[in-house]
Design a protein around this motif. Structure first.
Motif, PDB file in Angstrom:
ATOM      1  N   ILE A  45       0.863  -1.181   0.000  1.00  0.00           N
ATOM      2  CA  ILE A  45       0.000   0.000   0.000  1.00  0.00           C
ATOM      3  C   ILE A  45       0.899   1.230   0.000  1.00  0.00           C
ATOM      4  CG2 ILE A  45      -1.765   1.319   1.231  1.00  0.00           C
ATOM      5  CD1 ILE A  45      -2.787  -1.284   2.436  1.00  0.00           C
ATOM      6  N   PHE A  46       0.646   2.117  -0.944  1.00  0.00           N
ATOM      7  CA  PHE A  46       1.419   3.353  -1.084  1.00  0.00           C
ATOM      8  C   PHE A  46       0.524   4.559  -0.827  1.00  0.00           C
ATOM      9  CE2 PHE A  46       3.238   0.161  -3.897  1.00  0.00           C
ATOM     10  CZ  PHE A  46       4.588   0.223  -3.589  1.00  0.00           C
ATOM     11  N   LEU A  47       1.160   5.660  -0.459  1.00  0.00           N
ATOM     12  CA  LEU A  47       0.432   6.906  -0.198  1.00  0.00           C
ATOM     13  C   LEU A  47       1.066   8.057  -0.960  1.00  0.00           C
ATOM     14  CD1 LEU A  47      -1.568   8.694   1.476  1.00  0.00           C
ATOM     15  CD2 LEU A  47       0.226   8.827   3.229  1.00  0.00           C
ATOM     16  N   ARG A  48       0.219   8.841  -1.606  1.00  0.00           N
ATOM     17  CA  ARG A  48       0.663  10.089  -2.221  1.00  0.00           C
ATOM     18  C   ARG A  48      -0.517  11.057  -2.246  1.00  0.00           C
ATOM     19  NH1 ARG A  48       5.386  12.951  -4.398  1.00  0.00           N
ATOM     20  NH2 ARG A  48       4.346  14.897  -4.908  1.00  0.00           N
ATOM     21  N   ASP A  49      -0.314  12.237  -1.695  1.00  0.00           N
ATOM     22  CA  ASP A  49      -1.330  13.292  -1.766  1.00  0.00           C
ATOM     23  C   ASP A  49      -2.680  12.843  -1.229  1.00  0.00           C
ATOM     24  OD1 ASP A  49       0.615  14.845  -2.999  1.00  0.00           O
ATOM     25  OD2 ASP A  49      -0.026  14.291  -5.012  1.00  0.00           O
ATOM     26  N   PHE A  53      -2.857   3.840  -2.612  1.00  0.00           N
ATOM     27  CA  PHE A  53      -2.849   2.991  -3.797  1.00  0.00           C
ATOM     28  C   PHE A  53      -2.366   1.619  -3.377  1.00  0.00           C
ATOM     29  CE2 PHE A  53      -1.191   0.955  -7.442  1.00  0.00           C
ATOM     30  CZ  PHE A  53      -1.993   1.360  -8.495  1.00  0.00           C
ATOM     31  N   ALA A 102      -8.176   0.250 -10.155  1.00  0.00           N
ATOM     32  CA  ALA A 102      -7.443   0.977 -11.194  1.00  0.00           C
ATOM     33  C   ALA A 102      -7.195   0.016 -12.339  1.00  0.00           C
ATOM     34  CB  ALA A 102      -6.126   1.514 -10.633  1.00  0.00           C
ATOM     35  N   GLU A 103      -7.064   0.573 -13.522  1.00  0.00           N
ATOM     36  CA  GLU A 103      -6.943  -0.239 -14.733  1.00  0.00           C
ATOM     37  C   GLU A 103      -5.484  -0.353 -15.154  1.00  0.00           C
ATOM     38  OE1 GLU A 103      -8.900   1.590 -18.022  1.00  0.00           O
ATOM     39  OE2 GLU A 103      -8.248   0.050 -19.455  1.00  0.00           O
ATOM     40  N   LEU A 105      -2.706  -0.348 -17.684  1.00  0.00           N
ATOM     41  CA  LEU A 105      -2.500   0.078 -19.080  1.00  0.00           C
ATOM     42  C   LEU A 105      -1.264  -0.555 -19.694  1.00  0.00           C
ATOM     43  CD1 LEU A 105      -3.153   3.941 -19.103  1.00  0.00           C
ATOM     44  CD2 LEU A 105      -4.783   2.055 -19.193  1.00  0.00           C
TER      45      LEU A 105
ATOM     46  N   ALA B   7       7.104   3.131  -6.422  1.00  0.00           N
ATOM     47  CA  ALA B   7       5.785   3.534  -6.905  1.00  0.00           C
ATOM     48  C   ALA B   7       5.789   5.039  -7.126  1.00  0.00           C
ATOM     49  CB  ALA B   7       4.717   3.166  -5.879  1.00  0.00           C
ATOM     50  N   VAL B   9       3.477   8.551  -9.194  1.00  0.00           N
ATOM     51  CA  VAL B   9       2.225   9.008  -9.808  1.00  0.00           C
ATOM     52  C   VAL B   9       2.471  10.199 -10.719  1.00  0.00           C
ATOM     53  CG1 VAL B   9       0.833   8.223  -7.847  1.00  0.00           C
ATOM     54  CG2 VAL B   9       1.669  10.578  -7.886  1.00  0.00           C
ATOM     55  N   LEU B  47      -4.247   3.152 -14.258  1.00  0.00           N
ATOM     56  CA  LEU B  47      -4.966   4.425 -14.406  1.00  0.00           C
ATOM     57  C   LEU B  47      -6.242   4.394 -13.586  1.00  0.00           C
ATOM     58  CD1 LEU B  47      -5.568   7.153 -15.886  1.00  0.00           C
ATOM     59  CD2 LEU B  47      -6.660   5.781 -17.688  1.00  0.00           C
ATOM     60  N   ARG B  48      -6.469   5.472 -12.863  1.00  0.00           N
ATOM     61  CA  ARG B  48      -7.754   5.676 -12.190  1.00  0.00           C
ATOM     62  C   ARG B  48      -7.987   7.186 -12.064  1.00  0.00           C
ATOM     63  NH1 ARG B  48     -12.531   2.887 -10.036  1.00  0.00           N
ATOM     64  NH2 ARG B  48     -13.668   4.710  -9.320  1.00  0.00           N
ATOM     65  N   ASP B  49      -9.138   7.628 -12.529  1.00  0.00           N
ATOM     66  CA  ASP B  49      -9.529   9.027 -12.350  1.00  0.00           C
ATOM     67  C   ASP B  49      -8.481  10.009 -12.864  1.00  0.00           C
ATOM     68  OD1 ASP B  49     -11.817   8.047 -11.099  1.00  0.00           O
ATOM     69  OD2 ASP B  49     -10.935   8.169  -9.104  1.00  0.00           O
ATOM     70  N   PHE B  53      -0.567   5.573 -12.064  1.00  0.00           N
ATOM     71  CA  PHE B  53       0.200   5.058 -10.945  1.00  0.00           C
ATOM     72  C   PHE B  53       1.122   3.981 -11.475  1.00  0.00           C
ATOM     73  CE2 PHE B  53       1.269   2.361  -7.522  1.00  0.00           C
ATOM     74  CZ  PHE B  53       1.350   3.185  -6.421  1.00  0.00           C
ATOM     75  N   VAL B  90       1.883  15.895 -10.989  1.00  0.00           N
ATOM     76  CA  VAL B  90       0.846  16.225 -10.002  1.00  0.00           C
ATOM     77  C   VAL B  90       1.155  17.591  -9.391  1.00  0.00           C
ATOM     78  CG1 VAL B  90       0.280  13.807  -9.480  1.00  0.00           C
ATOM     79  CG2 VAL B  90       2.080  14.971  -8.164  1.00  0.00           C
ATOM     80  N   SER B  92       1.469  18.567  -6.507  1.00  0.00           N
ATOM     81  CA  SER B  92       2.394  18.559  -5.367  1.00  0.00           C
ATOM     82  C   SER B  92       3.824  18.201  -5.768  1.00  0.00           C
ATOM     83  CB  SER B  92       1.902  17.554  -4.324  1.00  0.00           C
ATOM     84  OG  SER B  92       1.897  16.254  -4.896  1.00  0.00           O
ATOM     85  N   ALA B  93       4.059  17.943  -7.043  1.00  0.00           N
ATOM     86  CA  ALA B  93       5.422  17.578  -7.476  1.00  0.00           C
ATOM     87  C   ALA B  93       6.376  18.745  -7.212  1.00  0.00           C
ATOM     88  CB  ALA B  93       5.416  17.219  -8.961  1.00  0.00           C
ATOM     89  N   GLU B  97      10.365  17.723 -11.170  1.00  0.00           N
ATOM     90  CA  GLU B  97       9.963  16.339 -10.933  1.00  0.00           C
ATOM     91  C   GLU B  97       8.917  15.953 -11.968  1.00  0.00           C
ATOM     92  OE1 GLU B  97       9.633  14.214  -6.728  1.00  0.00           O
ATOM     93  OE2 GLU B  97       7.886  15.465  -7.155  1.00  0.00           O
ATOM     94  N   ALA B 100       6.101  11.507  -9.678  1.00  0.00           N
ATOM     95  CA  ALA B 100       6.353  11.870  -8.283  1.00  0.00           C
ATOM     96  C   ALA B 100       6.224  10.627  -7.386  1.00  0.00           C
ATOM     97  CB  ALA B 100       5.349  12.930  -7.841  1.00  0.00           C
ATOM     98  N   ALA B 102       5.496   7.872  -4.584  1.00  0.00           N
ATOM     99  CA  ALA B 102       4.531   7.532  -3.540  1.00  0.00           C
ATOM    100  C   ALA B 102       5.288   6.765  -2.460  1.00  0.00           C
ATOM    101  CB  ALA B 102       3.399   6.688  -4.112  1.00  0.00           C
ATOM    102  N   GLU B 103       4.787   6.866  -1.257  1.00  0.00           N
ATOM    103  CA  GLU B 103       5.476   6.264  -0.105  1.00  0.00           C
ATOM    104  C   GLU B 103       4.850   4.919   0.248  1.00  0.00           C
ATOM    105  OE1 GLU B 103       4.984   8.649   3.385  1.00  0.00           O
ATOM    106  OE2 GLU B 103       6.045   7.220   4.673  1.00  0.00           O
ATOM    107  N   GLU B 104       5.677   3.929   0.475  1.00  0.00           N
ATOM    108  CA  GLU B 104       5.148   2.619   0.859  1.00  0.00           C
ATOM    109  C   GLU B 104       4.812   2.610   2.347  1.00  0.00           C
ATOM    110  OE1 GLU B 104       7.005  -1.031  -0.822  1.00  0.00           O
ATOM    111  OE2 GLU B 104       7.207  -1.628   1.258  1.00  0.00           O
ATOM    112  N   LEU B 105       3.562   2.337   2.666  1.00  0.00           N
ATOM    113  CA  LEU B 105       3.136   2.287   4.070  1.00  0.00           C
ATOM    114  C   LEU B 105       3.084   0.860   4.596  1.00  0.00           C
ATOM    115  CD1 LEU B 105       0.139   4.789   4.343  1.00  0.00           C
ATOM    116  CD2 LEU B 105       2.591   5.252   4.412  1.00  0.00           C
TER     117      LEU B 105
END
Lengths: 109, 109
Positions: A45-49, A53, A102-103, A105, B7, B9, B47-49, B53, B90, B92-93, B97, B100, B102-105
């Protein structure tokens, strides 16, 4: 046995970020065992903004059935009582959807 | 040889989604070879929204150096001339960059 990559997203509630991070530093062994027993491998599990994910590889024949088994596990249910309040479905999630798919690609082995 | 999960985004420009999808159905073999030669394995883009990723596993000793080698590859540079216009960092980049991090939790092997 096929391997399926599954990615999905959900929002992390800002006021619960610390709690969610802490919980995931020491996920209950029973939760991990249930995941493994139901074909979930290489799960991150990753976190961004503020968006979480998840990426996992499923080794099994029936993903929906495996997810249902995980959801029926008592320890997992207790765990989700802690993690669910930290999360919020994305705006585009359909009704009753929690983590939203998420899809894929592109993939390179 | 260690394995590192990476990871990141980026936004997909809505007006370029079809083009980006088409490109990724047939990524140039030279691009894939360069990735592999520089330690990139199990690489997926989801891809989502409108957010892309990426998830990859890096098998090597110096990720930054490997990324620099990839960026110096002529075929990859040509490929990025097609894909870069489809993407937008993004909000926040940090400056300069592109994808950007993502952090693994959490991770379960």
């Amino acid at each position: 046995m096929s391997v399926t990559r599954v990615a999905s997203v959900i929002r992390l509630r800002a006021e619960k970020e610390t709690e969610y991070r802490t919980l995931h530093k020491e996920v209950w062994p029973g939760v991990l065992t249930t995941l493994r027993q139901n074909g979930v491998t290489n799960f991150s599990i990753f976190l961004r903004d503020g968006t979480l994910f998840s990426y996992l590889e499923y080794q099994g024949e029936d993903f929906e059935e495996s997810m249902a088994r995980i959801a029926a596990d008592e320890t997992t249910k207790e765990w989700w009582k802690l993690t669910d309040p930290c999360q919020q479905p994305v705006d585009s999630a359909i009704e009753l959807e929690w983590w939203a798919p998420a899809e894929e690609l592109f993939h390179l082995d």
